[in-house]
Design a protein around this motif. Structure first.
Motif, PDB file in Angstrom:
ATOM      1  N   ASN A 199       0.823  -1.220   0.000  1.00  0.00           N
ATOM      2  CA  ASN A 199       0.000   0.000   0.000  1.00  0.00           C
ATOM      3  C   ASN A 199       0.853   1.263   0.000  1.00  0.00           C
ATOM      4  OD1 ASN A 199      -2.085  -1.908   0.299  1.00  0.00           O
ATOM      5  ND2 ASN A 199      -3.295  -0.482   1.505  1.00  0.00           N
ATOM      6  N   ARG A 200       1.975   1.232   0.719  1.00  0.00           N
ATOM      7  CA  ARG A 200       2.879   2.382   0.709  1.00  0.00           C
ATOM      8  C   ARG A 200       3.449   2.614  -0.682  1.00  0.00           C
ATOM      9  NH1 ARG A 200       7.152   1.271   5.367  1.00  0.00           N
ATOM     10  NH2 ARG A 200       8.110   3.085   4.342  1.00  0.00           N
ATOM     11  N   LYS A 243       0.763   3.922  -3.117  1.00  0.00           N
ATOM     12  CA  LYS A 243       0.501   5.347  -2.891  1.00  0.00           C
ATOM     13  C   LYS A 243       1.549   6.197  -3.604  1.00  0.00           C
ATOM     14  CE  LYS A 243      -0.649   8.724   0.688  1.00  0.00           C
ATOM     15  NZ  LYS A 243       0.284   9.806   0.309  1.00  0.00           N
ATOM     16  N   PRO A 270      -6.631   7.537   1.365  1.00  0.00           N
ATOM     17  CA  PRO A 270      -6.475   6.159   1.835  1.00  0.00           C
ATOM     18  C   PRO A 270      -7.520   5.782   2.879  1.00  0.00           C
ATOM     19  CG  PRO A 270      -4.926   7.562   2.965  1.00  0.00           C
ATOM     20  CD  PRO A 270      -5.674   8.452   1.999  1.00  0.00           C
ATOM     21  N   GLU A 271      -7.811   4.482   2.947  1.00  0.00           N
ATOM     22  CA  GLU A 271      -8.629   3.929   4.026  1.00  0.00           C
ATOM     23  C   GLU A 271      -9.962   4.654   4.188  1.00  0.00           C
ATOM     24  OE1 GLU A 271      -7.906   1.164   5.875  1.00  0.00           O
ATOM     25  OE2 GLU A 271      -6.177   0.889   4.566  1.00  0.00           O
ATOM     26  N   ASP A 305      -8.811   0.563   0.161  1.00  0.00           N
ATOM     27  CA  ASP A 305      -7.425   1.001   0.323  1.00  0.00           C
ATOM     28  C   ASP A 305      -7.227   2.435  -0.152  1.00  0.00           C
ATOM     29  OD1 ASP A 305      -6.334  -1.301   1.532  1.00  0.00           O
ATOM     30  OD2 ASP A 305      -6.293  -2.325  -0.395  1.00  0.00           O
ATOM     31  N   PHE A 306      -7.792   2.755  -1.334  1.00  0.00           N
ATOM     32  CA  PHE A 306      -7.675   4.119  -1.845  1.00  0.00           C
ATOM     33  C   PHE A 306      -8.957   4.510  -2.576  1.00  0.00           C
ATOM     34  CE2 PHE A 306      -3.257   2.630  -1.767  1.00  0.00           C
ATOM     35  CZ  PHE A 306      -2.668   3.630  -1.004  1.00  0.00           C
ATOM     36  N   GLU A 347      -8.703  -1.302  -4.535  1.00  0.00           N
ATOM     37  CA  GLU A 347      -8.328  -2.260  -3.494  1.00  0.00           C
ATOM     38  C   GLU A 347      -7.032  -2.951  -3.909  1.00  0.00           C
ATOM     39  OE1 GLU A 347      -8.741  -4.116   0.185  1.00  0.00           O
ATOM     40  OE2 GLU A 347     -10.036  -2.562  -0.669  1.00  0.00           O
ATOM     41  N   ILE A 348      -6.102  -3.136  -2.955  1.00  0.00           N
ATOM     42  CA  ILE A 348      -4.791  -3.729  -3.226  1.00  0.00           C
ATOM     43  C   ILE A 348      -4.726  -5.121  -2.595  1.00  0.00           C
ATOM     44  CG2 ILE A 348      -2.296  -3.356  -3.142  1.00  0.00           C
ATOM     45  CD1 ILE A 348      -3.926  -1.022  -4.358  1.00  0.00           C
TER      46      ILE A 348
END
Length: 262
Positions: free
Chosen positions: A93-94, A97, A116-117, A129-130, A164-165
């Motif tokens: 996720n990092r 982004k 995010p979130e 997730d994003f 979604e990841i």
């Protein structure tokens, strides 16, 4: 493929995996001969990527509040050729982004904000997730040059994108598979993303955390329900981005999309 690393690891410590146990622990023999217990930041079964005797890489933290200063970052597998596989599920996720901030994925089109979130779904009980917000200043083209394809692109770019990841490490030859076990949580995500259509765009991005896989498919043998929901979602407009990444002790970089087999 980009030659630039999206993420660079801190200095890593090579070792040999002795065993992984209780989900969060891994005993590793460092190159110095010292045996340490490292934190395993991966709660899944890690099928095929937790074989004792494999080469691994650990990061180190000098934070005095940590009980385990070492973190297991990657393991080397030999399914196709010697390949490093990312283990730390906190990283995808990092990294995504960072990729979104540089508009690395042209398939996503235009967006103006990355959140995010964000809560969504029934009773707002899930978090995507994003959420990518569309540009608000899109102008409708006029005249004879405004074709049907222009209208479709404009409509697509005007929709919020729910992204979604899913970290993906299971492989059969050159084929990356998700999930590597039955996942009721993953099934729920597919149902909730599909329910957003067609008023929104819903995208599943599979973070293929190894460079030796060039194709992607749902893991029907590990979770047949997930496979059915995956294909139903595609029929209803769910978008799939199976993204390939190269992992090595220096860092992580994007290789492009895998071919989707479904």
């Amino acid at each position: 493929m980009t030659n630039d690393y999206l993420y660079r690891y801190p200095p890593l410590y090579p070792g040999i995996l002795l065993k992984r146990y209780k989900r969060f622990f891994a005993d590793v023999e460092l190159a110095s001969g010292e045996i340490v217990t490292a934190h395993c930041p991966n709660t899944g079964p890690m099928t095929g990527v937790s074989t004792p005797g494999s080469a691994v890489q650990l990061s180190y933290s000098d934070n005095p509040s940590r009980k385990l200063p070492y973190t297991w970052e990657m393991i080397q597998v030999h399914d196709n050729e010697p390949t490093w596989v990312g283990i730390n599920t906190n990283l995808p996720n990092r990294i995504i982004k960072l990729a979104l901030e540089t508009y690395l994925f042209p398939e996503l089109g235009n967006y103006s904000q990355i959140r995010p979130e964000v809560s969504y779904g029934e009773n707002k009980s899930s978090r995507v997730d994003f959420l990518l917000s569309p540009h608000t200043n899109l102008n409708v083209p006029s005249g004879d040059l405004f074709l049907k394809s222009d209208h479709l692109l404009l409509t697509k770019n005007a929709c919020p994108i729910y992204l979604e990841i899913k970290n993906t490490t299971l492989a059969q030859g050159k084929l990356a598979l998700f999930p590597d076990t039955e996942t009721t949580r993953g099934q729920k995500h597919l149902r909730e993303l599909t329910a957003l259509l067609p008023q929104n765009r819903a995208v599943m991005l599979y973070f293929i955390n190894r460079s030796d896989c060039t194709e992607f498919a749902p893991g029907d043998s590990t979770d047949p329900v997930y496979g059915k929901l995956f294909r139903l979602g595609i029929e209803l407009g769910l978008e799939i981005l199976p993204c390939r990444f190269e992992v090595n002790p220096e860092g992580v970089r994007y290789l492009g999309l895998a071919e989707c087999q479904f």
